[in-house]
Design an enzyme around this catalytic site. Structure first.
Site, PDB file in Angstrom:
ATOM      1  N   THR A 196      14.187-102.229 -22.756  1.00  0.00           N
ATOM      2  CA  THR A 196      14.559-103.647 -22.710  1.00  0.00           C
ATOM      3  C   THR A 196      15.540-104.017 -23.806  1.00  0.00           C
ATOM      4  O   THR A 196      15.466-103.478 -24.903  1.00  0.00           O
ATOM      5  CB  THR A 196      13.277-104.508 -22.948  1.00  0.00           C
ATOM      6  OG1 THR A 196      12.340-104.180 -21.942  1.00  0.00           O
ATOM      7  CG2 THR A 196      13.557-105.993 -22.908  1.00  0.00           C
ATOM      8  N   ARG A 224       5.700-103.794  -9.615  1.00  0.00           N
ATOM      9  CA  ARG A 224       5.244-104.331 -10.907  1.00  0.00           C
ATOM     10  C   ARG A 224       6.386-105.080 -11.609  1.00  0.00           C
ATOM     11  O   ARG A 224       7.511-104.609 -11.671  1.00  0.00           O
ATOM     12  CB  ARG A 224       4.743-103.183 -11.781  1.00  0.00           C
ATOM     13  CG  ARG A 224       4.276-103.596 -13.193  1.00  0.00           C
ATOM     14  CD  ARG A 224       5.360-103.484 -14.232  1.00  0.00           C
ATOM     15  NE  ARG A 224       4.866-103.727 -15.590  1.00  0.00           N
ATOM     16  CZ  ARG A 224       5.639-103.897 -16.644  1.00  0.00           C
ATOM     17  NH1 ARG A 224       6.942-103.857 -16.524  1.00  0.00           N
ATOM     18  NH2 ARG A 224       5.133-104.100 -17.838  1.00  0.00           N
ATOM     19  N   GLY A 226       7.135-107.048 -15.348  1.00  0.00           N
ATOM     20  CA  GLY A 226       6.603-107.305 -16.695  1.00  0.00           C
ATOM     21  C   GLY A 226       6.985-108.688 -17.196  1.00  0.00           C
ATOM     22  O   GLY A 226       7.262-109.601 -16.422  1.00  0.00           O
ATOM     23  N   THR A 247       9.736-107.679 -26.537  1.00  0.00           N
ATOM     24  CA  THR A 247       9.817-106.341 -25.961  1.00  0.00           C
ATOM     25  C   THR A 247       8.458-105.671 -26.137  1.00  0.00           C
ATOM     26  O   THR A 247       7.652-106.108 -26.947  1.00  0.00           O
ATOM     27  CB  THR A 247      10.941-105.517 -26.626  1.00  0.00           C
ATOM     28  OG1 THR A 247      11.028-104.239 -26.000  1.00  0.00           O
ATOM     29  CG2 THR A 247      10.691-105.325 -28.116  1.00  0.00           C
TER      30      THR A 247
HETATM   31  N1  ASP Z   1       8.718-105.602 -21.799  1.00  0.00           N
HETATM   32  C1  ASP Z   1       9.174-104.627 -20.851  1.00  0.00           C
HETATM   33  C2  ASP Z   1       8.235-104.647 -19.663  1.00  0.00           C
HETATM   34  O1  ASP Z   1       7.025-104.745 -19.842  1.00  0.00           O
HETATM   35  C3  ASP Z   1       9.276-103.235 -21.378  1.00  0.00           C
HETATM   36  C4  ASP Z   1       9.915-103.026 -22.740  1.00  0.00           C
HETATM   37  O2  ASP Z   1      10.158-103.963 -23.486  1.00  0.00           O
HETATM   38  O3  ASP Z   1      10.177-101.874 -23.122  1.00  0.00           O
HETATM   39  O4  ASP Z   1       8.686-104.485 -18.561  1.00  0.00           O
END
Ligand code: ASP
Length: 336
Positions: A196, A224, A226, A247
């Protein structure tokens, strides 16, 4: 190029300590314009955003063009070069929010290189906030975005084939093995394992905007989504107060409406770092044993141009830029 080994050597020579938070503390107050973003890839993204901010451009344009750089990087963890879901398909999520509280988001978007720009179109050209899946893709194509081939990047293909051997969903704690300093041009593509980039900026007119874009957790279930494209979870902006982005394991961020919480904590008078720290504590408090295996990081700016960050595990840097020659990494403090 500075590879990971050289970079660790530099750190072990103590070079890194020159760039610790204390050295920069005096510069942390009242910088305007300013842009900050998550992880070391944020350095390159900040460079692009800074070009807009320094010529009195809008924070909204800066946060879109800034993260476009990361989305384009084929070996990076963000964008079409990233790890796929467990069915082998790369799906992207993104959102954007401006100083008026306007926002747009897309999720489960396939074969489109710049999900954050599609999110901006959703904001500007539709009566809606959030488009997902096929509908989001149809909208993007109608707006002139190119439909790329559905192919995995060489590194994602290798990782996916490896993952298929056990097919276990175990989010890796996304941390870095070392910290700055290094110049944006020295950053190796694909050197980090997260998915991210979140960016928030304050422009010369005093307006705040933010963006967040991701491929989501690698090898996630199909469908899914996030925190990253969810307003109030992965990103929140309130022009009276400031902005925050997140993140890490998105499910944990969603459960506490993470970035909305950070902004509300700043409204109550907390500094950006203190607000991020309190939000992280909220996650840890729910289940401390579980938190030991999780990473979540928040970063925030307020209307004075102060910035801060906090995370669960050590190993989360964020990139701060407030001048041509002031684009550097800060190691966020951590709960553990
Ligand atoms: N927050 C992101 C998610 O859960 C993943 C990440 O920040 O690496 O999709």
């Amino acid at each position: 190029m500075l590879n990971r080994r050289n970079f660790l050597q530099l750190s072990s020579l103590g070079f890194g300590s020159l760039f610790n938070q204390d050295v920069f503390a005096k510069n942390r107050n009242r910088s305007r314009p300013i842009v900050i973003s998550t992880w070391p890839e944020g350095l390159k993204a900040n460079e692009e955003a800074w070009k807009i901010l320094k010529s009195n451009g809008k924070a909204l344009d800066a946060v879109e063009k800034g993260v476009n750089v990361t989305e384009s990087s084929i070996n990076c963890c963000v964008g079409l070069g990233a790890n796929p879901d467990r069915d082998g398909i790369v799906t992207l999520d993104a959102c954007i929010m401006d100083e008026m509280g306007n926002c747009g988001a897309v999720a489960a978007l396939e074969r489109i290189k710049h999900p954050v720009s599609v999110a901006r179109m959703v904001m500007e050209k539709t009566p809606h906030v959030f488009l997902v899946g096929e509908g989001a893709q149809q909208f993007a194509v109608k707006e002139g975005f190119t439909l790329d081939e559905q192919v995995l990047s060489p590194s994602a293909k290798k990782e996916y084939e490896n993952w298929l051997k056990k097919s276990e969903y175990k989010p890796i704690i996304n941390i870095e093995k070392g910290h700055g300093p290094f110049a944006p041009s020295q950053l190796e593509d694909g050197a980090y394992n997260h998915d991210t980039i979140g960016m928030v900026a304050l422009d010369a007119s005093g307006n705040v905007s933010g963006s967040c874009t991701t491929s989501g957790m690698g090898f996630k279930m199909r469908g899914r989504v996030g925190d990253s494209p969810i307003i109030g979870a992965g990103l929140f902006v309130d022009n009276e107060v400031g902005a925050a982005t997140a993140t890490g394991v998105g499910e944990e961020v969603i459960r506490i409406c993470g970035t909305h919480l950070v902004v509300e904590l700043m409204r109550q008078g907390n500094s950006p770092e203190e607000a991020c720290r309190k939000a992280v504590h909220r996650i840890v408090k729910r289940d401390k044993a579980k938190a030991k295996d999780l990473q979540v990081g928040f970063i925030a700016i307020n209307k004075n141009g102060e910035h801060g960050g906090f995370c669960i595990q050590k190993g989360f840097d964020y990139a701060v830029c407030y001048a041509d020659d002031k684009n550097y990494l800060i190691q966020a403090k951590s709960y553990f």
